[in-house]
Design a protein around this motif. Sequence first.
Motif, PDB file in Angstrom:
ATOM      1  N   GLU A   1      -6.224  -8.209  -3.620  1.00  0.00           N
ATOM      2  CA  GLU A   1      -7.334  -7.322  -3.371  1.00  0.00           C
ATOM      3  C   GLU A   1      -6.274  -5.430  -3.774  1.00  0.00           C
ATOM      4  O   GLU A   1      -6.689  -5.034  -4.360  1.00  0.00           O
TER       5      GLU A   1
ATOM      6  N   THR B   1      -7.449   1.838 -10.646  1.00  0.00           N
ATOM      7  CA  THR B   1      -7.230   3.195 -10.234  1.00  0.00           C
ATOM      8  C   THR B   1      -6.835   3.448 -11.767  1.00  0.00           C
ATOM      9  O   THR B   1      -7.098   4.645 -12.205  1.00  0.00           O
TER      10      THR B   1
ATOM     11  N   ARG C   1       1.007  -0.880  -0.376  1.00  0.00           N
ATOM     12  CA  ARG C   1       0.089   0.155   0.011  1.00  0.00           C
ATOM     13  C   ARG C   1       0.610   1.183  -0.319  1.00  0.00           C
ATOM     14  O   ARG C   1       0.678   1.766  -0.962  1.00  0.00           O
TER      15      ARG C   1
ATOM     16  N   ARG D   1      -5.315  -5.940  -7.084  1.00  0.00           N
ATOM     17  CA  ARG D   1      -7.165  -5.106  -8.036  1.00  0.00           C
ATOM     18  C   ARG D   1      -7.236  -3.818  -7.818  1.00  0.00           C
ATOM     19  O   ARG D   1      -7.768  -3.068  -9.055  1.00  0.00           O
ATOM     20  N   LYS D   2      -7.194  -3.255  -7.160  1.00  0.00           N
ATOM     21  CA  LYS D   2      -8.024  -2.006  -6.134  1.00  0.00           C
ATOM     22  C   LYS D   2      -6.911  -0.395  -7.806  1.00  0.00           C
ATOM     23  O   LYS D   2      -7.425   0.305  -8.624  1.00  0.00           O
ATOM     24  N   THR D   3      -5.664  -1.180  -6.908  1.00  0.00           N
ATOM     25  CA  THR D   3      -4.269  -0.314  -7.878  1.00  0.00           C
ATOM     26  C   THR D   3      -4.885  -0.792  -9.110  1.00  0.00           C
ATOM     27  O   THR D   3      -4.597   0.336 -10.326  1.00  0.00           O
TER      28      THR D   3
END
Length: 203
Positions: A121, A129, A62, A124-126
Motif C-alpha cells: 500500500e 504520487t 515511509r 502504491r501510494k508512492t
Amino acid sequence: MRERRYSSTSPERLAAALFDVAAESGLEGASVREVAKRAGVSIGAVQHHFSTKDEMFAFALRTLVDKLLTRLSEVDRGGDPARALFAAMSQLLPLDETRSREAHVMAAFAVRAATSPSLAEIRRKTLFTIRTGLSAVLIGIGTPEAETRAALLLATVDGLALDAIGSPALYPPEYLEHALDIQIGMILQGADVVPSSSIELAS
C-alpha cells in the motif's frame, strides 16, 4: 518508567539502522536482533517502538519515501520541461552513493511488498504520487497520452535502477544519465514544446 528507559532510542534511529542492513544484505538480514545491534540498542528498545517486524519495515519505508518525495517536490517545474523531468527522475537512479543506497533499499522493499499488504500500500501510494506529478508536467505541455507516458517513464527509470544495482559495471552513472535523457526525449515527442536536443549531464 518504560518510556524513560527507551527515551534515547527514536524510530528514526532504528529506521537508519534498518537502511544500513538492507542496503548491505537486503531485508532478509534485517531481523529485530540485527537492527538493534546496528543501532547500538537492546532488542527491547526496538520492540518498544515496533511491536512487529512488518511495523518496523513500514515505518522505515515511509521514512525513505518522505525523503524522496521531498526532493521531488523541490524540483523547479517552471523552466524547460525536459530538464524538470530529468531532475526529478534522476533522484530515483543510483547516480551517487546516497541514491545507490536508496535504490538498494527500495528494491528490497519492492520484493518484500509482494507478500506484505502494508508495504504494498505504501508503494502504491508512492508510485501514484510520482506518476501524478509526471502526468501534470506532461499534461501542462500538451503531451499526447500524458498519463500513459508518465507511467512508461516511471517504469523505465525503475527498471534502469534495478538493473544498475544488480549489474553496476554495465550501468555507470553517465550511461544512466544518457539513457534517461534519451527516454525523456521520446516521452516528449508530440508535445507542444520542442524538447532540448541534449541535456547537460552532471559530470
